[in-house]
Design a protein around this motif. Structure first.
Motif, short mmCIF file in Angstrom:
data_model
loop_
_atom_site.label_atom_id
_atom_site.label_comp_id
_atom_site.label_asym_id
_atom_site.label_seq_id
_atom_site.Cartn_x
_atom_site.Cartn_y
_atom_site.Cartn_z
N LEU A 322 1.05 -1.38 0.29
CA LEU A 322 -0.02 -0.16 -0.08
C LEU A 322 0.69 1.06 -0.03
N THR A 323 1.59 1.62 0.12
CA THR A 323 3.46 2.26 0.51
C THR A 323 2.98 2.42 -1.51
N GLY A 324 3.49 2.38 -2.13
CA GLY A 324 3.46 2.60 -3.62
C GLY A 324 5.08 1.95 -3.77
N GLN A 329 1.81 2.85 -7.35
CA GLN A 329 0.88 3.80 -6.82
C GLN A 329 -0.52 4.30 -7.12
N SER A 330 -0.67 4.27 -8.32
CA SER A 330 -1.15 5.26 -9.31
C SER A 330 -2.46 3.57 -9.71
N ILE A 332 -3.30 1.41 -7.46
CA ILE A 332 -3.85 0.64 -6.45
C ILE A 332 -5.41 1.15 -6.57
N GLN A 337 -6.29 2.94 -1.51
CA GLN A 337 -6.24 3.46 -1.39
C GLN A 337 -6.67 4.76 0.10
N SER A 340 -5.49 3.05 2.63
CA SER A 340 -3.95 2.88 3.14
C SER A 340 -3.66 4.31 3.93
N THR A 346 2.45 4.13 5.34
CA THR A 346 1.57 5.00 4.02
C THR A 346 2.47 6.32 4.28
N ARG A 350 6.43 6.83 2.04
CA ARG A 350 6.74 7.51 0.86
C ARG A 350 7.79 8.85 0.78
N GLU A 368 3.09 14.74 2.62
CA GLU A 368 3.20 14.11 3.70
C GLU A 368 2.92 14.12 5.45
#
Length: 401
Positions: A322-324, A329-330, A332, A337, A340, A346, A350, A368
Motif C-alpha cells: 500500500l505504500t506504493g 501507487q497509481s 492501487i 488507497q 492506506s 504509508t 513515501r 506527507e
C-alpha cells in the motif's frame, strides 16, 4: 489549588507513569525484544541478505534444436555474461521444465530448428525464453540477458552484410542511435536500495505497535478485571497524564530506533543517503509520534499478549504494497488507497524514500508531513478517549471495592 501546584502534580504523575512504563519494558522480555531487538537486528538481517543487490550467475537450461554455429555462438555469449550461467543442456522442452520444477534452473532458452536457416536467408528468427516467475530478480536476469545478446548477435550480422570500410561505419550500422541508460535514484540498480528503505520505515511502525500492544496485553492479563489501568495507583488519575507518560517512554525508545533505522543502517550498507539531518528530523518527528499514538490506540484492542502479533504481523506485507513502493501507487484501487491513509507507514515510507533516495527537499514532502501530523493528532485524541474510558472503569471498580 493553584495552577502551579496542578502543573507540578501533572508533571509528577507523568514522570511516575513514564518510570513505571520504562520498568515494564526492561523487565518484560517480549516487549524488550520487539522494541529493542527487532529494530536493531531485523534491518541487519534483511540488509545482509540483499547486500549483493543484484542476482548473478542465474542457472539456465538450453534446448538447442538448431545445433548450428550461430546457436552455439548465442549460447556462449549468454554464458559469458555475469547474470546467466548455462547449467544444463536438455533434450527437449519437457526435460527442461522438469529442471525448473526441481529448482535446478531458473530459466530456459529454446532455440528452434530453423534458427540459423532463417537468419542465413535474411529472415527474422526467434529464441523462446521461459522464466521462473516466482523470483522476479531471476526473471529479470534471464530475460534481459537473452534480449541483450540477441541484439548483439543481430548487430554483428548487420555489420557483416553491410560491407563497410571503417570501424566507425560498423559502429553506426550496429547502433545508429546511441542510448545511454542511467538508473535514477538507484545507481546500483539493486533490489536492496529499492525496497529496503521502505522496509526500514515500516519496521519502525510494526516494532512500536507490537511492543506497545504486548505491554497492554500484559497489563490486561495481570489486572483482575482485565483493564489497562491499575485501579489502586493514585498517580493514574487522568487520561492525558496516562497517555503522555506512556508516550514519553515509547517516544524515547522510538527516537533511538528511528535514528538507527534512518541513518545508521543505510550508512552501513551503502544505501542512497541524500537527506540532510534537518530534513530527516522534520520527517521522522511526526512519523514517530504517529506510530506511537497509533500503537497505543491499537493496543486497546489487545486482550492477550499474543493477539497483537496476529494483528500486526498479518498486515505487514499488505502495508508494504500500500505504500506504493513494490507496486505502483497509481495502480492501487481507490478503496485500498483510502485504507492506506489509516496507517502512518504509508506516508512515512513515501516521505523517507523521497528525501533519502531521491533528494527531495522539505517543501516537496510537505503534504506527507502534514498528513503525518494530522495522524499523530488524530491517534492522540483516540488514545485519550480510550484511556479516558479505561480510567473511568478503573475508578468504578475502585469505588465498588
Amino acid at each position: 489549588m493553584s495552577i502551579f501546584h496542578r502543573l507540578k502534580e501533572h508533571i509528577t504523575d507523568v514522570a511516575y507513569i513514564w518510570r513505571r512504563e520504562m520498568a515494564k519494558v526492561i523487565k518484560d522480555e517480549g516487549v524488550l525484544m520487539f522494541l529493542v531487538v527487532v529494530p536493531l537486528g531485523y534491518p541487519l538481517i534483511y540488509s545482509w541478505i540483499y547486500n549483493n543487490e543484484t542476482l548473478r550467475e542465474t542457472p539456465v537450461a538450453i534446448v538447442d534444436q538448431s545445433h548450428s554455429a550461430l546457436s552455439r555462438q548465442f549460447i556462449r555469449d549468454c554464458d559469458a555474461t555475469p547474470d546467466v550461467q548455462v547449467k544444463y543442456y536438455a533434450a527437449d522442452l519437457d526435460d527442461a521444465r522438469s529442471l525448473i520444477s526441481r529448482q535446478l534452473v531458473r530459466g530456459i532458452y529454446l532455440i528452434p530448428p530453423d534458427f540459423a536457416t532463417r537468419i542465413n536467408r535474411g529472415e527474422q528468427s526467434t529464441v523462446s525464453v521461459y522464466c521462473d516467475m516466482s523470483l522476479m530478480l531471476a526473471y529479470k536476469a534471464v530475460y534481459q540477458t537473452a534480449m541483450v545478446e540477441a541484439g548483439r548477435l543481430g548487430a554483428g550480422l548487420k555489420i557483416k552484410k553491410a560491407g563497410n570500410f571503417t570501424k566507425r561505419e560498423d559502429a553506426i550500422t550496429a547502433q545508429p542511435l546511441a542510448v545511454e541508460e542511467v538508473a535514477m535514484f538507484n545507481p546500483s540498480g539493486g533490489y536492496g536500495s529499492c525496497v529496503l528503505p521502505a522496509v526500514l520505515m515500516l519496521l519502525l511502525q510494526q516494532a512500536l505497535a507490537l511492543g506497545i500492544g504486548m505491554s497492554a496485553g500484559t497489563a490486561r492479563e495481570r489486572h483482575r478485571n482485565g483493564q489497562l489501568i491499575p485501579d489502586d495507583d493514585p498517580h493514574y488519575r487522568g487520561a492525558y497524564r496516562i497517555v503522555w507518560g506512556k508516550a514519553l517512554c515509547y517516544g524515547m525508545i522510538g527516537a533511538v530506533a528511528a535514528a538507527y533505522l534512518a541513518i545508521a543502517v543505510p550508512r552501513m550498507f551503502s544505501f542512497p543517503q541524500l537527506a540532510s539531518g534537518t530534513t530527516l528530523l522534520l520527517m521522522l518527528l511526526p512519523y514517530t509520534l504517529a506510530c506511537i499514538f497509533f500503537g497505543m490506540t491499537v493496543s486497546c484492542l489487545v486482550r492477550y499478549r499474543e493477539n497483537v502479533m496476529l494483528l500486526m504481523v498479518f498486515v505487514s506485507v499488505p502495508l508494504l504494497f500500500l505504500t506504493g513502493v513494490s507496486w505502483p501507487q497509481s495502480n492501487i484501487p481507490g478503496a485500498w488507497q483510502g485504507v492506506s491513509w489509516l496507517f502512518p507507514s504509508t506516508f512515512g515510507v513515501r516521505a523517507f524514500i523521497r528525501v533519502n533516495s531521491m533528494g527531495a527537499t522539505v517543501n516537496q514532502i510537505l503534504p506527507e508531513i502534514r498528513i503525518l501530523w494530522i495522524q499523530a493528532a488524530a491517534y492522540l485524541g483516540m488514545a485519550c478517549i480510550v484511556y479516558g474510558y479505561q480510567f473511568r472503569l478503573a475508578r468504578k471498580y475502585a469505588s465498588e471495592e
